[in-house]
Design an enzyme around this catalytic site. Structure first.
Site, PDB file in Angstrom:
ATOM      1  N   CYS A 113      20.072   2.276  93.945  1.00  0.00           N
ATOM      2  CA  CYS A 113      20.607   1.896  95.249  1.00  0.00           C
ATOM      3  C   CYS A 113      19.759   2.496  96.382  1.00  0.00           C
ATOM      4  O   CYS A 113      18.630   2.097  96.596  1.00  0.00           O
ATOM      5  CB  CYS A 113      22.088   2.272  95.324  1.00  0.00           C
ATOM      6  SG  CYS A 113      22.975   1.404  96.636  1.00  0.00           S
ATOM      7  N   HIS A 217      24.655  -0.101  90.782  1.00  0.00           N
ATOM      8  CA  HIS A 217      24.962   1.240  90.282  1.00  0.00           C
ATOM      9  C   HIS A 217      25.193   1.216  88.764  1.00  0.00           C
ATOM     10  O   HIS A 217      26.338   1.223  88.311  1.00  0.00           O
ATOM     11  CB  HIS A 217      26.197   1.811  91.003  1.00  0.00           C
ATOM     12  CG  HIS A 217      25.887   2.295  92.380  1.00  0.00           C
ATOM     13  ND1 HIS A 217      25.383   3.545  92.635  1.00  0.00           N
ATOM     14  CD2 HIS A 217      25.965   1.671  93.573  1.00  0.00           C
ATOM     15  CE1 HIS A 217      25.174   3.693  93.935  1.00  0.00           C
ATOM     16  NE2 HIS A 217      25.520   2.563  94.529  1.00  0.00           N
ATOM     17  N   GLU A 219      24.928   3.510  86.675  1.00  0.00           N
ATOM     18  CA  GLU A 219      25.573   4.740  86.160  1.00  0.00           C
ATOM     19  C   GLU A 219      27.089   4.576  86.063  1.00  0.00           C
ATOM     20  O   GLU A 219      27.736   5.280  85.289  1.00  0.00           O
ATOM     21  CB  GLU A 219      25.196   5.952  87.038  1.00  0.00           C
ATOM     22  CG  GLU A 219      25.932   6.082  88.364  1.00  0.00           C
ATOM     23  CD  GLU A 219      25.406   5.172  89.472  1.00  0.00           C
ATOM     24  OE1 GLU A 219      24.515   4.345  89.208  1.00  0.00           O
ATOM     25  OE2 GLU A 219      25.915   5.286  90.611  1.00  0.00           O
TER      26      GLU A 219
END
Ligand code: MN
Length: 244
Positions: A113, A217, A219
């Site tokens: 990001c 994102h 993660e």
């Protein structure tokens, strides 16, 4: 065990006993994703001291630039427009320094990001300060769904690093109001959303180490989407190969 450095951020504590005191932090989702990929995450504190950064890089083999607030447009030579979000000049300075030191060592770098946007700005590219002001971007990129929900497609370039983990097309979450405008020299676009916005980049220069950036994102998705976990695993493998 193999270690990967993650860029930290500063946050002012809201707790009444600690109000106003700054904390250095990285979201737990990154930490868990790195653990799951088989490496030890090291949080790099926000600093403008290159000796501190070099010391930590000595004991890491790669760097993850994490998500966060907007990058100051002064970094890429623009004045702020009205739609610009929160900034952290301290963090900009820190991460630009961290990126340059990691690049000088040819360490693999993974930007998430803001991290992807920082890579582009550091190499001479520019950003859209607020994509709400750009009529061609019609997809909702600042999703109202939770971060673990996937809300829009990205189409991935053949032969890219991403393709191995995610295939030709995949669904991603979307939590950004900025995007890459002019791509920096030495980078190539490896994924776009269906309104044409740049959703992933890679280094495209034999003199550069592997650099991967994604606008979403991953993660937040590693425990639910195997391809996102593979993205972290592949990155750790790249770091390992570089070292040995
Ligand atoms: Mn998006």
């Amino acid at each position: 065990m193999f270690r990967v450095g993650l860029s930290g951020a500063l946050i002012a504590d809201q707790d009444k006993h600690w109000e106003g005191s700054n904390r250095h932090y990285v979201n737990d989702a990154y930490i868990q994703s790195v653990y799951t990929a088989g490496a030890v995450p090291l949080i790099i504190p926000v600093t403008n001291d290159s000796d501190v950064i070099d010391y930590i890089l000595d004991i890491c083999g790669g760097v993850i630039l994490t998500g966060g607030v907007d990058i100051s447009p002064l970094v890429y030579g623009e004045e702020p427009i009205k739609g610009l979000g929160k900034l952290s000049p301290q963090r900009d300075e820190f991460e630009l320094l961290l990126f340059r030191r990691a690049l000088a060592r040819s360490y693999p770098i993974f930007g998430v990001c803001r991290g992807m946007q920082l890579i582009n700005a550091a190499l001479g590219g520019t950003l859209f300060q607020n994509i709400e002001d750009v009529p061609e971007f019609t997809i909702q990129h600042l999703q109202k769904a939770c971060r673990q929900a996937v809300t829009h497609h990205v189409d991935i370039e053949a032969g890219s690093y991403l393709m191995d983990a995610l295939g030709k097309t995949c669904l991603v979450n979307s939590w950004h109001h900025q995007a890459i405008k002019d791509l920096a020299p030495g980078l190539r676009v490896t994924a776009r959303s269906r309104d044409g916005l740049i959703e992933a980049i890679e280094s495209d220069n034999p003199d550069m180490p592997p650099i991967i950036g994604v606008q979403w994102h991953p993660e937040e998705l590693t425990s639910t989407i195997p391809g996102m976990a593979k993205l972290f695993k592949n990155f750790i493998e790249l770091c390992r190969k570089r070292v040995h």
